[in-house]
Design a protein around this motif. Structure first.
Motif, PDB file in Angstrom:
ATOM      1  N   ARG A 134     -52.740 -15.988-114.487  1.00 17.17           N
ATOM      2  CA  ARG A 134     -54.098 -16.532-114.548  1.00 17.17           C
ATOM      3  C   ARG A 134     -55.010 -15.850-113.529  1.00 17.17           C
ATOM      4  N   GLY A 135     -54.823 -14.545-113.408  1.00 13.97           N
ATOM      5  CA  GLY A 135     -55.664 -13.739-112.537  1.00 13.97           C
ATOM      6  C   GLY A 135     -55.262 -13.714-111.080  1.00 13.97           C
ATOM      7  N   GLU A 136     -54.259 -14.509-110.692  1.00 15.03           N
ATOM      8  CA  GLU A 136     -53.831 -14.556-109.297  1.00 15.03           C
ATOM      9  C   GLU A 136     -52.527 -13.775-109.120  1.00 15.03           C
ATOM     10  N   ASP A 137     -52.456 -13.050-108.020  1.00 11.49           N
ATOM     11  CA  ASP A 137     -51.265 -12.264-107.718  1.00 11.49           C
ATOM     12  C   ASP A 137     -50.161 -13.195-107.220  1.00 11.49           C
ATOM     13  N   ILE A 138     -49.056 -13.281-107.979  1.00 10.69           N
ATOM     14  CA  ILE A 138     -47.931 -14.142-107.590  1.00 10.69           C
ATOM     15  C   ILE A 138     -46.698 -13.320-107.248  1.00 10.69           C
ATOM     16  N   THR A 139     -46.885 -12.023-107.007  1.00  4.57           N
ATOM     17  CA  THR A 139     -45.753 -11.121-106.785  1.00  4.57           C
ATOM     18  C   THR A 139     -44.841 -11.606-105.667  1.00  4.57           C
ATOM     19  N   GLN A 140     -45.406 -12.142-104.617  1.00  7.35           N
ATOM     20  CA  GLN A 140     -44.611 -12.566-103.462  1.00  7.35           C
ATOM     21  C   GLN A 140     -44.416 -14.084-103.402  1.00  7.35           C
ATOM     22  N   ALA A 141     -44.848 -14.796-104.428  1.00  4.32           N
ATOM     23  CA  ALA A 141     -44.747 -16.264-104.409  1.00  4.32           C
ATOM     24  C   ALA A 141     -43.299 -16.720-104.578  1.00  4.32           C
ATOM     25  N   ARG A 142     -43.032 -17.953-104.181  1.00  4.80           N
ATOM     26  CA  ARG A 142     -41.712 -18.545-104.339  1.00  4.80           C
ATOM     27  C   ARG A 142     -41.598 -19.238-105.697  1.00  4.80           C
ATOM     28  N   PRO A 143     -40.366 -19.441-106.206  1.00  7.36           N
ATOM     29  CA  PRO A 143     -40.195 -20.083-107.512  1.00  7.36           C
ATOM     30  C   PRO A 143     -40.906 -21.431-107.620  1.00  7.36           C
ATOM     31  N   ALA A 144     -40.797 -22.270-106.594  1.00  9.33           N
ATOM     32  CA  ALA A 144     -41.429 -23.595-106.638  1.00  9.33           C
ATOM     33  C   ALA A 144     -42.947 -23.473-106.713  1.00  9.33           C
ATOM     34  N   ASP A 145     -43.481 -22.458-106.048  1.00 11.09           N
ATOM     35  CA  ASP A 145     -44.933 -22.275-106.044  1.00 11.09           C
ATOM     36  C   ASP A 145     -45.450 -21.900-107.431  1.00 11.09           C
ATOM     37  N   VAL A 146     -44.751 -20.981-108.102  1.00 10.72           N
ATOM     38  CA  VAL A 146     -45.238 -20.574-109.426  1.00 10.72           C
ATOM     39  C   VAL A 146     -45.041 -21.693-110.441  1.00 10.72           C
ATOM     40  N   ALA A 147     -43.997 -22.515-110.254  1.00 10.20           N
ATOM     41  CA  ALA A 147     -43.800 -23.664-111.146  1.00 10.20           C
ATOM     42  C   ALA A 147     -44.936 -24.664-110.979  1.00 10.20           C
ATOM     43  N   ARG A 148     -45.355 -24.895-109.737  1.00  6.82           N
ATOM     44  CA  ARG A 148     -46.469 -25.820-109.497  1.00  6.82           C
ATOM     45  C   ARG A 148     -47.763 -25.293-110.103  1.00  6.82           C
ATOM     46  N   ARG A 149     -47.905 -23.986-110.167  1.00  4.55           N
ATOM     47  CA  ARG A 149     -49.107 -23.403-110.761  1.00  4.55           C
ATOM     48  C   ARG A 149     -49.103 -23.479-112.278  1.00  4.55           C
ATOM     49  N   GLY A 150     -47.923 -23.760-112.875  1.00  2.00           N
ATOM     50  CA  GLY A 150     -47.867 -23.952-114.318  1.00  2.00           C
ATOM     51  C   GLY A 150     -47.092 -22.920-115.083  1.00  2.00           C
ATOM     52  N   LEU A 151     -46.298 -22.102-114.383  1.00  2.00           N
ATOM     53  CA  LEU A 151     -45.422 -21.133-115.044  1.00  2.00           C
ATOM     54  C   LEU A 151     -44.004 -21.671-114.922  1.00  2.00           C
ATOM     55  N   VAL A 152     -43.496 -22.250-116.015  1.00  2.00           N
ATOM     56  CA  VAL A 152     -42.241 -23.000-115.986  1.00  2.00           C
ATOM     57  C   VAL A 152     -41.285 -22.431-117.017  1.00  2.00           C
ATOM     58  N   ARG A 153     -40.001 -22.388-116.681  1.00  2.00           N
ATOM     59  CA  ARG A 153     -39.017 -21.772-117.571  1.00  2.00           C
ATOM     60  C   ARG A 153     -37.857 -22.712-117.885  1.00  2.00           C
ATOM     61  N   SER A 154     -37.205 -22.407-119.002  1.00  4.74           N
ATOM     62  CA  SER A 154     -35.902 -22.984-119.305  1.00  4.74           C
ATOM     63  C   SER A 154     -34.862 -21.895-119.059  1.00  4.74           C
ATOM     64  N   PHE A 155     -33.582 -22.267-119.162  1.00 10.48           N
ATOM     65  CA  PHE A 155     -32.505 -21.317-118.907  1.00 10.48           C
ATOM     66  C   PHE A 155     -31.595 -21.219-120.128  1.00 10.48           C
ATOM     67  N   GLN A 156     -30.773 -20.132-120.162  1.00 12.35           N
ATOM     68  CA  GLN A 156     -29.864 -19.943-121.285  1.00 12.35           C
ATOM     69  C   GLN A 156     -28.858 -21.080-121.380  1.00 12.35           C
ATOM     70  N   ILE A 157     -28.410 -21.568-120.236  1.00 13.57           N
ATOM     71  CA  ILE A 157     -27.453 -22.670-120.198  1.00 13.57           C
ATOM     72  C   ILE A 157     -28.217 -23.950-119.911  1.00 13.57           C
ATOM     73  N   SER A 158     -28.035 -24.941-120.774  1.00 11.49           N
ATOM     74  CA  SER A 158     -28.773 -26.183-120.621  1.00 11.49           C
ATOM     75  C   SER A 158     -28.463 -26.834-119.279  1.00 11.49           C
ATOM     76  N   ALA A 159     -29.502 -27.241-118.572  1.00 12.37           N
ATOM     77  CA  ALA A 159     -29.350 -27.828-117.235  1.00 12.37           C
ATOM     78  C   ALA A 159     -29.912 -29.241-117.244  1.00 12.37           C
ATOM     79  N   VAL A 160     -29.046 -30.224-117.536  1.00 13.13           N
ATOM     80  CA  VAL A 160     -29.449 -31.625-117.524  1.00 13.13           C
ATOM     81  C   VAL A 160     -28.416 -32.419-116.740  1.00 13.13           C
ATOM     82  N   PHE A 161     -28.803 -33.632-116.323  1.00 10.72           N
ATOM     83  CA  PHE A 161     -27.887 -34.523-115.623  1.00 10.72           C
ATOM     84  C   PHE A 161     -27.111 -35.326-116.659  1.00 10.72           C
TER      85      PHE A 161
END
Length: 250
Positions: free
Chosen positions: A65-92
């Motif tokens: 979204r126009g902001e440089d996230i190259t050095q950001a941490r995973p939690a930071d980019v998730a809070r900004r709205g870039l969220v992923r799933s994984f190949q192996i389902s991760a649920v409790f």
């Protein structure tokens, strides 16, 4: 050309002399489903890990979204709205589907996840959790322990937990991997519904899924972009046929 949501330039990742992602330029437009495909070892998952900051690039830039996230941490980019799933389902597994989604919804309480608190404190999240379960087709499984769900429904539950973060960009890593034909159909229908108001970037091996869902496709091979365009365009590219489609149908 629509508005750019995610863009990379010169994105590179090397591991002790082996270059897994090599000078990748990627542009994901708002409101589209963009697929990242390629043969095994092409660098797709490594690329996903770079985009979501589980890995740091050796070179290049990532703009969200126009902001440089190259050095950001995973939690930071998730809070900004870039969220992923994984190949192996991760649920409790021991928690119900509703409780799994409710945990994700607790983000608004900040760092306190209240695992030890009274259930009463968390009930205000229940209506939203049930709404998210309805969105992914799991209403009737709300109180079922996640461990008892079929594999396809576990993947749907995982998607519900990512939607709890209300992401404008959703990254799906192999959303139909290992599924029965019935589950594949269910997840494809789900992704079609989820695209409304969202942008989706996905890694996917199933070409029928890619052809039926994707607006744009980027083909990777040996860590580099081989081709990009619509399914009709890339599926007729001789280099793609040799590097990927030929392997798929060999």
């Amino acid at each position: 050309m629509g508005e750019t949501v995610l863009e990379t330039s010169g994105l590179t990742k090397s591991f002790r002399g082996f270059t897994a992602v090599d000078n990748v330029a990627l542009r994901v437009e708002d409101g589209t489903i963009h697929a990242l495909i390629g043969p095994n070892g092409a660098g797709k998952t490594t690329c996903f890990n770079l985009l979501t900051k589980f890995l740091q690039p050796s070179a290049g830039r990532i703009l969200f979204r126009g902001e440089d996230i190259t050095q950001a941490r995973p939690a930071d980019v998730a809070r900004r709205g870039l969220v992923r799933s994984f190949q192996i389902s991760a649920v409790f597994g021991r928690l119900s589907a509703r409780e799994n989604v409710r945990i994700a919804l607790q983000r608004e309480r900040g760092p306190s996840f209240d695992f030890w608190r009274s259930d009463r404190i968390l009930r205000r999240f229940d209506d939203r959790a049930r709404a998210l379960l309805a969105e992914v087709g799991l209403s009737e499984f709300s109180e079922v322990p996640a461990a008892e769900l079929s594999y396809g429904r576990k993947r749907a539950l995982e998607i519900a937990t990512t939607l709890a973060l209300d992401p404008p960009l959703l990254l799906l890593d192999e959303p139909t991997a290992g599924m029965t034909e019935q589950d594949v159909t269910r997840i494809v229908d789900l992704i079609r519904r989820l695209r409304v108001g969202r942008t989706i970037l996905m890694v996917e091996h199933n070409l029928s899924v890619v052809s039926g869902l994707s607006d744009r496709i980027t083909v990777l091979t040996r860590g580099r972009v081989l081709a990009e365009g619509s399914y009709e365009t890339v599926s007729q590219d001789p280099a793609v046929i040799t590097a990927y489609l030929g392997q798929e149908h060999a």
